[in-house]
Design an enzyme around this catalytic site. Structure first.
Site, PDB file in Angstrom:
ATOM      1  N   HIS A   1       0.861  -1.361  -0.023  1.00  0.00           N
ATOM      2  CA  HIS A   1      -0.024  -0.118  -0.027  1.00  0.00           C
ATOM      3  C   HIS A   1       1.025   1.316   0.037  1.00  0.00           C
ATOM      4  O   HIS A   1       0.584   2.197  -0.732  1.00  0.00           O
ATOM      5  CB  HIS A   1      -0.916  -0.050   1.370  1.00  0.00           C
ATOM      6  CG  HIS A   1      -2.030   0.866   1.305  1.00  0.00           C
ATOM      7  ND1 HIS A   1      -3.188   0.966   0.599  1.00  0.00           N
ATOM      8  CD2 HIS A   1      -2.057   2.336   1.718  1.00  0.00           C
ATOM      9  CE1 HIS A   1      -3.853   1.833   0.557  1.00  0.00           C
ATOM     10  NE2 HIS A   1      -3.360   2.776   1.516  1.00  0.00           N
TER      11      HIS A   1
ATOM     12  N   SER B   1      -8.458   4.390  -3.213  1.00  0.00           N
ATOM     13  CA  SER B   1      -9.297   3.251  -3.024  1.00  0.00           C
ATOM     14  C   SER B   1      -9.496   3.009  -1.665  1.00  0.00           C
ATOM     15  O   SER B   1      -8.708   3.332  -0.712  1.00  0.00           O
ATOM     16  CB  SER B   1      -8.552   1.901  -3.671  1.00  0.00           C
ATOM     17  OG  SER B   1      -7.340   1.768  -2.960  1.00  0.00           O
ATOM     18  N   HIS B   2     -10.675   2.578  -1.180  1.00  0.00           N
ATOM     19  CA  HIS B   2     -10.800   2.262   0.315  1.00  0.00           C
ATOM     20  C   HIS B   2     -11.563   0.893   0.163  1.00  0.00           C
ATOM     21  O   HIS B   2     -12.464   0.825   0.714  1.00  0.00           O
ATOM     22  CB  HIS B   2     -11.482   3.322   1.082  1.00  0.00           C
ATOM     23  CG  HIS B   2     -10.767   3.429   2.294  1.00  0.00           C
ATOM     24  ND1 HIS B   2     -11.411   3.862   3.642  1.00  0.00           N
ATOM     25  CD2 HIS B   2      -9.288   3.512   2.568  1.00  0.00           C
ATOM     26  CE1 HIS B   2     -10.158   4.112   4.307  1.00  0.00           C
ATOM     27  NE2 HIS B   2      -9.145   3.884   3.823  1.00  0.00           N
TER      28      HIS B   2
ATOM     29  N   ASP C   1      -6.146  14.785   1.057  1.00  0.00           N
ATOM     30  CA  ASP C   1      -4.805  14.641   0.423  1.00  0.00           C
ATOM     31  C   ASP C   1      -5.028  15.946  -0.599  1.00  0.00           C
ATOM     32  O   ASP C   1      -4.063  16.648  -0.914  1.00  0.00           O
ATOM     33  CB  ASP C   1      -5.127  13.705  -0.813  1.00  0.00           C
ATOM     34  CG  ASP C   1      -4.562  12.423  -0.033  1.00  0.00           C
ATOM     35  OD1 ASP C   1      -3.430  12.537   0.667  1.00  0.00           O
ATOM     36  OD2 ASP C   1      -4.723  11.083  -0.520  1.00  0.00           O
TER      37      ASP C   1
ATOM     38  N   SER D   1      -5.878   6.652  12.879  1.00  0.00           N
ATOM     39  CA  SER D   1      -6.898   7.528  13.468  1.00  0.00           C
ATOM     40  C   SER D   1      -7.176   8.801  12.304  1.00  0.00           C
ATOM     41  O   SER D   1      -6.022   9.046  11.555  1.00  0.00           O
ATOM     42  CB  SER D   1      -6.401   8.346  14.826  1.00  0.00           C
ATOM     43  OG  SER D   1      -6.427   7.499  15.766  1.00  0.00           O
TER      44      SER D   1
END
Lengths: 230, 731
Positions: free
Chosen positions: B45, B90-91, B113, B309
């Protein structure tokens, strides 16, 4: 017209409404932070804009109704000054008891953003003077908690005293259950206080003031105010 | 101190040879905190270890590019001293495990971002890929993902103006939830992440750090198995209200000149943000972990460094500006803490309770991260399907009605209405058409066109053509509203890269995308790679989702898909060979997913696109639609339904069988509707531009009819088109 737009933490349509006011009155409204305790001198109109004040945590509008500025807003309203609350602003007005009723979760339990039709129920107010009686207008809604509710006795009273400003209807003006985006009691989309100097409404007239974004029906409300408060 | 055993190394997702490299870099056994940092920084990732080699092949430059890939988001010149700042991410993994929070924090991350770069976000778009509607979990996933995206974006007050939503069993075990944000910044107020200035304070702002999301980046770098449900605690929980405050506070601080560098804490949180800042600036950073704002008691340095977090930012400030910055963040009710300083050591040094708990040389940590040239095999070519051999349609109207009621082609109103797509008052072309158009504030008439596209079934059939097609479909969608395509962001969703066939899909898609980007002067400025979208050994259809952004110099001259008036002439731009391979018709009507996908002719795309865009920009065309999924008749129906006006069509003289002519998915095509008196001039211009344009019918009436024989009422079409999704979600 001297207008003040209150900005709460989480407000997000303050700019939209400020531009709509500016287009109508050629005067730039003043932004007032919720932590202030006084409105600018000479304020004619206070606007509580849409958004998610305090994240809608606890209950929509509940915490904002206790913001320091709200004492000044209440005093302004008590003096007969004009107050407009749109969407989250309506929720704040209801929590502050400046307009009757409450806003519950939409009957669909989902957020809804789309154009709706409104039937103008009262045209003898500063907010609605530019509409024709019974006029059907198209403006968008964007909310998850717009389901207006109060008891039958109050509903009868506010209807009798001309405190209903707008109802959801279909394109032909028929007030039907299917035309309501949220399940509001008697299709109520906007209500006045008893003095009709405070208006709370769920739909967003400020997002329908230019042909290029889809229509100008919403501009009538701001033009009415600009004319009444000139 | 925790002894690092091979088991602990494996739990951190590091291969034995990768751990050997850690030992080499450190010259000793790492502490558990150090091991954790290596593990997340070297996860797929964060390190792009399987994809880096191939991503380099994408064109990333052009006169319009201010900042290409490598920063938080790409930056493109839109004139007037302004820039469009955008990226897609993406998530997927978190959204499958916990759909509401997974999708919500995906939106939160991509918004961060963009505003980290100094841009105010003006739009969100979300391409979604779900599994088969019959899958027992799917309704729950659709409902949760849509509510999560809406819940976050609506609260932030950023309009959600586009995206896609399709269904296929290949996504049963791994749905794809991608999110794109577009923002606007002043070109002279763009913020980057390179730390500088030895002694400058490193400042933490935003939410406090808790134990949520530890190892999220590692989760996103592994396949799912039957135990994936147990990974629920690694999904972060979003707080869009705090992010809204963070956005306003950051933009307020950015209006001044106190910031040297800024980086959001996304995947791998404090670790990746501090390492990125130090690495880009070629400096060291020392952090005092005791000073990190903490939500829970007793947190270890390891937990703080790996927490994901949400709604947090790391900044390097100019010396002496701490109080100015603190006042802004405190006004917005956000945590603000000086947690360290920039050093000249080139090391990331972590101190906790008076002890050094981590000391890693930043250069080797990033430069020597693993890079794999994974074995790959080219996807075998599929046979081209002869349309004449595909089951025909006796009643084109009935077939159209069937197709419009399929999950992929039906109206996505149920989703769109849950997103506030109007907040801001700048939405000129609303979602539901080709690209959306959002007005650029503080300019006379500028607008941005934006869209996301990909056709996974084409990419599966032929990754090279599919990769090309994804890029050109964004190009066409932007063109169809009158925009000049400027640049793209990509979100590469693939299966396990350790399988040569999957890696081959990735390599092929990149090849096709690169070719299209070069031919169309349409570079990649940002992106994200999501691999291991695979469950129990079954990968998703390869999905290189492309987000395109284009410029309209004058948004009052844009086009939309809705028929505006009756008795207008319907024109088809482009060639129709009747391509049915890998088409929706083939799948839904003939029951086959075979065949090579439609080839993309890049020269024709450019020619046809330039022609159509020119007409719109000169105000000659206001009704236009790209012809895509489902083919010509579906595109006509979409225009008719949007405008509430039917159409009378006639098949031009052609060798192509009717079902292939009307439902084939040939590329490079657009539909336009124009007043009849304009037709001759447009045909003349088309001839001069070497663009094929054919008259195929006239608008009007309450039905769509073809050749007088095939006829279907608008009300039946509307019922089919609008009915499926609400019915599915309510059942």
């Amino acid at each position: 017209m001297k207008a003040a737009v209150v900005v709460f933490p989480g407000s997000n349509r303050e700019r939209d409404i400020a531009l709509a006011l500016q287009r109508a009155s050629y005067t730039r409204p003043v932004y007032v932070w919720h932590g202030e305790t006084e409105l600018p001198a000479g304020t004619d109109l206070v606007v509580l804009p849409g958004g998610f004040s305090h994240g809608d945590y606890l209950r929509c509008g509940a915490m904002a109704a206790l913001s320091p500025i709200m004492d000044a807003v209440k005093a302004h309203a008590a003096r007969g000054g004009y107050v407009l609350g749109v969407c989250n602003g309506f929720q704040i007005l209801a929590e502050a008891r400046l307009v009757p009723g409450v806003l519950m979760r939409n009957a669909s339990l989902r957020f809804v953003c789309r154009d709706v039709h409104l039937k103008v129920e009262a045209t003898d107010t500063a907010f609605t003077g530019g509409f024709k009686p019974g006029q059907v207008v198209r403006v968008p809604v964007a909310h998850a908690e717009g389901n207006y509710f109060t008891d039958d006795e109050t509903l009868n009273r506010i209807e009798g005293e001309g405190q209903v400003a707008f109802r959801y209807c279909d394109a032909d003006g028929a007030v039907t259950e299917a035309a309501s985006p949220n399940g509001s009691a008697r299709n109520i989309a906007g209500v006045f206080n008893a003095g009709r100097n405070v208006l709370g409404m769920m739909p967003h007239p400020e997002n329908m003031t230019e042909d290029v974004v889809g229509g100008t029906d919403g501009a009538i409300l701001f033009d009415s105010l600009a004319k009444a408060l000139a | 101190m925790t002894k690092i055993t091979p088991e602990i190394v494996a739990e951190h997702g590091l291969a034995p040879d990768e751990y050997a490299r850690v030992l080499e870099i450190m010259g000793r056994e790492p502490s558990i905190t150090e091991l954790g940092i290596f593990s997340v920084m070297w996860s797929e990732h964060c390190s792009y270890k399987s994809s880096r080699l191939h991503l380099k092949k994408l064109p990333t430059t052009g006169p319009q590019v201010i900042c290409g890939p490598g920063e938080n988001a790409g930056v493109v010149d839109i004139g007037d001293g302004l820039a469009a700042v955008f990226k897609m991410e993406s998530h997927n993994h978190p959204s499958y495990i916990e759909p509401y929070q997974g999708a919500a924090t995906g939106v939160g991350g991509i918004l961060r971002d963009v505003f980290t770069m100094g841009a105010r976000p003006i739009a969100i778009l979300d391409p979604l890929r779900f599994g088969s509607p019959e899958h027992p979990k799917m309704r729950h996933l659709v409902s949760g993902v849509v509510a999560g995206i809406g819940g976050y974006g609506n609260c932030m007050g950023i309009p959600n103006v586009g995206g896609e939503c399709t269904f296929h069993a290949a996504f049963d075990g791994n749905i794809l939830v991608n999110a794109m944000t577009v923002g606007i910044a002043q070109q002279d107020k763009i913020f980057y992440s390179a730390a500088a200035g030895v002694g400058n304070p490193v400042v933490y702002v935003g939410s406090k750090t808790g134990r949520d999301g530890i190892h999220g980046a590692t989760m996103a770098s592994a396949e799912f198995d039957e135990k994936s449900e147990e990974k629920r605690p690694t999904v972060q929980v979003g707080d869009p209200f705090v992010e809204k405050l963070l956005l306003e506070a950051c933009l307020e601080l950015m209006a001044g000149d106190a910031i040297v560098a800024i980086q959001d804490m996304g995947a791998a949180g404090l670790t990746s943000s501090s390492v990125e800042m130090a690495s880009k600036g070629g400096v060291g950073i020392e952090l005092i972990m005791d000073d990190v704002p903490q939500r829970e008691t007793g947190m270890t340095a390891y937990e703080m460094m790996l927490s994901e977090s949400q709604e947090r930012m790391l900044m390097v400030l100019k010396p002496g500006r701490e109080d100015q910055a603190r006042a802004i963040f405190e006004k917005w009710g956000l945590a603000f803490a000086v947690i360290g300083k920039v050093t000249d050591t080139g090391h990331l040094v972590l101190k906790h309770k008076g002890e050094v708990v981590g000391d890693i040389p930043v250069g080797p940590l990033t430069d020597q991260s693993p890079l794999y040239d994974r074995p790959w095999e080219r996807t075998p070519k599929r046979a081209v399907i002869d349309a004449a051999t595909v089951k025909g349609s006796d009643d084109l109207g009935a077939t159209l009605e069937t197709l419009l009621g399929t999950p992929d082609l039906c109206s996505k109103r149920w989703i769109v209405e849950q997103y506030d797509h109007l907040v801001g008052g700048d939405t000129i072309v609303r979602p539901g058409g080709d690209a959306a158009v959002v007005r650029v504030r503080d300019t006379a008439t500028k607008g941005l066109a934006m869209t996301t596209d990909c056709t996974p079934r084409y990419c599966l059939a032929d990754p090279v053509e599919g990769g090309k097609q994804a890029v050109v479909e964004t190009y066409r969608n932007i063109t169809a509203v009158g925009g000049l395509p400027l640049a793209i962001t990509d979100c590469m969703n693939f299966g396990n890269p350790q399988r040569p066939n999957i890696m081959g899909q990735f390599v092929g898609a990149i090849e096709g995308m690169a070719e299209a980007c070069l031919a169309l002067d349409y570079p990649v400025v940002s992106g994200n790679v999501s691999l291991y979208n695979e469950t129990m050994g079954t990968g998703v259809q390869p999905t290189p989702a492309i987000g395109g952004v284009g410029l309209l110099e004058d948004y009052t001259r844009s086009a939309s898909i809705r028929f505006k008036a009756a008795a207008e002439t319907i024109l088809l731009v482009g060639e129709t060979a009747g391509w049915l391979g890998a088409s929706i018709y083939l799948r839904e009507i003939a029951g086959s997913e075979d065949g090579a996908p439609p080839p993309v002719d890049l020269a024709a795309e450019k020619r046809n696109g330039d022609f159509v865009r020119g007409l719109i920009r000169h105000g000659e065309v206001v009704t236009c639609h790209d012809v895509a999924d489902g083919g010509l008749l579906v595109a006509v129906a979409e225009m008719a339904l949007a405008g509430g006006i039917g159409a009378t069509l006639s098949t031009p003289e052609t060798e192509v069988p009717p079902h292939a002519f009307w439902f084939g998915e040939d590329q490079g095509r657009y539909l336009m509707a124009v007043p009849p008196d304009r037709v001759e001039a447009i045909l003349d211009q088309a001839k001069a531009a070497d663009v094929p344009v054919t008259v195929i019918g006239t608008t009007g009436g309450a039905a769509i009819s073809v050749d007088g024989r095939h006829k279907v009422s608008m009300s039946a079409l509307r019922e089919a088109h609008e009915g499926w999704l609400p019915r599915y979600m309510a059942s």
